[in-house]
Design a protein around this motif. Sequence first.
Motif, PDB file in Angstrom:
ATOM      1  N   MET A 133      -3.971   5.425 -23.795  1.00 33.14           N
ATOM      2  CA  MET A 133      -3.278   4.543 -24.723  1.00 33.14           C
ATOM      3  C   MET A 133      -3.484   4.955 -26.181  1.00 33.14           C
ATOM      4  N   LEU A 134      -2.387   5.029 -26.911  1.00 36.53           N
ATOM      5  CA  LEU A 134      -2.447   5.177 -28.362  1.00 36.53           C
ATOM      6  C   LEU A 134      -1.995   3.830 -28.917  1.00 36.53           C
ATOM      7  N   ALA A 135      -2.952   2.947 -29.149  1.00 33.16           N
ATOM      8  CA  ALA A 135      -2.636   1.570 -29.555  1.00 33.16           C
ATOM      9  C   ALA A 135      -2.692   1.433 -31.073  1.00 33.16           C
ATOM     10  N   THR A 136      -3.859   1.130 -31.616  1.00 28.85           N
ATOM     11  CA  THR A 136      -3.976   1.013 -33.076  1.00 28.85           C
ATOM     12  C   THR A 136      -4.008   2.381 -33.748  1.00 28.85           C
ATOM     13  N   GLY A 137      -4.404   3.400 -32.987  1.00 26.35           N
ATOM     14  CA  GLY A 137      -4.533   4.749 -33.551  1.00 26.35           C
ATOM     15  C   GLY A 137      -5.922   5.054 -34.052  1.00 26.35           C
ATOM     16  N   LEU A 191       2.340  -3.975 -30.888  1.00 32.96           N
ATOM     17  CA  LEU A 191       1.016  -4.438 -30.483  1.00 32.96           C
ATOM     18  C   LEU A 191       0.993  -5.954 -30.557  1.00 32.96           C
ATOM     19  N   ASN A 192       0.264  -6.592 -29.643  1.00 32.09           N
ATOM     20  CA  ASN A 192       0.106  -8.045 -29.744  1.00 32.09           C
ATOM     21  C   ASN A 192      -1.101  -8.392 -30.603  1.00 32.09           C
ATOM     22  N   GLU A 193      -1.451  -9.680 -30.666  1.00 38.07           N
ATOM     23  CA  GLU A 193      -2.543 -10.125 -31.539  1.00 38.07           C
ATOM     24  C   GLU A 193      -3.897  -9.589 -31.107  1.00 38.07           C
ATOM     25  N   ARG A 194      -4.012  -9.120 -29.875  1.00 38.82           N
ATOM     26  CA  ARG A 194      -5.264  -8.526 -29.382  1.00 38.82           C
ATOM     27  C   ARG A 194      -5.254  -7.010 -29.480  1.00 38.82           C
ATOM     28  N   ALA A 195      -4.241  -6.464 -30.137  1.00 40.32           N
ATOM     29  CA  ALA A 195      -4.064  -5.016 -30.302  1.00 40.32           C
ATOM     30  C   ALA A 195      -3.821  -4.320 -28.972  1.00 40.32           C
ATOM     31  N   TYR A 196      -3.156  -5.036 -28.018  1.00 41.68           N
ATOM     32  CA  TYR A 196      -2.724  -4.438 -26.772  1.00 41.68           C
ATOM     33  C   TYR A 196      -1.258  -4.041 -26.911  1.00 41.68           C
ATOM     34  N   ILE A 197      -0.896  -2.920 -26.287  1.00 40.61           N
ATOM     35  CA  ILE A 197       0.481  -2.443 -26.354  1.00 40.61           C
ATOM     36  C   ILE A 197       1.390  -3.334 -25.499  1.00 40.61           C
ATOM     37  N   VAL A 198       2.566  -3.672 -26.060  1.00 38.22           N
ATOM     38  CA  VAL A 198       3.553  -4.514 -25.375  1.00 38.22           C
ATOM     39  C   VAL A 198       4.856  -3.719 -25.218  1.00 38.22           C
ATOM     40  N   PRO A 199       5.460  -3.640 -24.004  1.00 41.48           N
ATOM     41  CA  PRO A 199       5.023  -4.277 -22.762  1.00 41.48           C
ATOM     42  C   PRO A 199       3.814  -3.627 -22.121  1.00 41.48           C
ATOM     43  N   GLY A 200       3.579  -2.349 -22.411  1.00 41.71           N
ATOM     44  CA  GLY A 200       2.352  -1.698 -21.994  1.00 41.71           C
ATOM     45  C   GLY A 200       2.135  -1.658 -20.500  1.00 41.71           C
ATOM     46  N   LEU A 201       0.847  -1.576 -20.125  1.00 39.77           N
ATOM     47  CA  LEU A 201       0.473  -1.575 -18.717  1.00 39.77           C
ATOM     48  C   LEU A 201      -0.875  -2.245 -18.490  1.00 39.77           C
ATOM     49  N   GLY A 202      -1.345  -2.970 -19.519  1.00 40.61           N
ATOM     50  CA  GLY A 202      -2.647  -3.616 -19.417  1.00 40.61           C
ATOM     51  C   GLY A 202      -3.751  -2.688 -19.867  1.00 40.61           C
ATOM     52  N   ASP A 203      -4.980  -2.979 -19.441  1.00 37.96           N
ATOM     53  CA  ASP A 203      -6.126  -2.143 -19.781  1.00 37.96           C
ATOM     54  C   ASP A 203      -6.175  -0.955 -18.823  1.00 37.96           C
ATOM     55  N   ALA A 204      -5.946   0.245 -19.346  1.00 34.80           N
ATOM     56  CA  ALA A 204      -5.855   1.425 -18.486  1.00 34.80           C
ATOM     57  C   ALA A 204      -7.157   1.691 -17.736  1.00 34.80           C
ATOM     58  N   GLY A 205      -8.287   1.505 -18.422  1.00 32.75           N
ATOM     59  CA  GLY A 205      -9.576   1.729 -17.774  1.00 32.75           C
ATOM     60  C   GLY A 205      -9.796   0.797 -16.605  1.00 32.75           C
ATOM     61  N   ASP A 206      -9.466  -0.478 -16.794  1.00 33.85           N
ATOM     62  CA  ASP A 206      -9.627  -1.452 -15.717  1.00 33.85           C
ATOM     63  C   ASP A 206      -8.700  -1.144 -14.543  1.00 33.85           C
ATOM     64  N   ARG A 207      -7.494  -0.719 -14.844  1.00 36.33           N
ATOM     65  CA  ARG A 207      -6.540  -0.437 -13.767  1.00 36.33           C
ATOM     66  C   ARG A 207      -6.880   0.855 -13.037  1.00 36.33           C
ATOM     67  N   LEU A 208      -7.555   1.755 -13.703  1.00 40.15           N
ATOM     68  CA  LEU A 208      -8.000   2.995 -13.061  1.00 40.15           C
ATOM     69  C   LEU A 208      -9.232   2.772 -12.195  1.00 40.15           C
TER      70      LEU A 208
END
Length: 213
Positions: A133-137, A191-208
């Motif tokens: 993920m490249l979210a906030t950078g 990005l949403n208020e939690r700095a997560y990408i929208v629509p995104g895919l959630g937390d990549a680490g957790d999903r992996l």
Amino acid sequence: MELHVLNHPLVEHKMTVLRDKNTPSSTFRELVTELVSLEAYEATRGLEVVDKPIETPVATMVGKAIAKPRPIIVPVLRAGLGMLDGMMKMIPSAEVGFLGMKRDEEHPTQQITHANRLPEDLTGRQCFLIDPMLATGGTLVAATHYLAERGAKDITAINIIAAPEGIEFVEKNVDPSIDFKVVVCAVDETLNERAYIVPGLGDAGDRLYGVID
């Protein structure tokens, strides 16, 4: 900064399955490997090669081989590990370093470095930073400068998804003296208020790898 967004029906199909919240971790991991292999093809287009004389079963010829020093692949822990297999399948002769960074939740564009397994001197090395993920950078900028401090001048970031805010932050903050490229499968809406990408895919680490409390 040079940005390349993959535009291919296979990538679009695989991204749809990857984003689906009902996709199990086993399938998620397989898709990440497949997508990274496709990205690696584009990301390594400028890989340095040298002439190599060989003999085929029919005749002698001069082919091409990856130049030395070997390129280095640097996963940003922990989610970046999920991309490593895809990269190594494409560049099996590359070396691998590791960089552990996590986002400061109170200051999303600031990073905390907690692990480092890299050569002290990266002069002349082509470096490939991998992180889903490249979210906030913030992580990408910090990781890029971390490599540059060790002499790296040719750095390519490979991400699955990017947010426009993150791309803008990277463009403004990466040292312009670095030959820096970014390859992504998709640029999402925001990005949403939690700095997560929208629509995104959630937390990549957790999903992996599953949720770690």
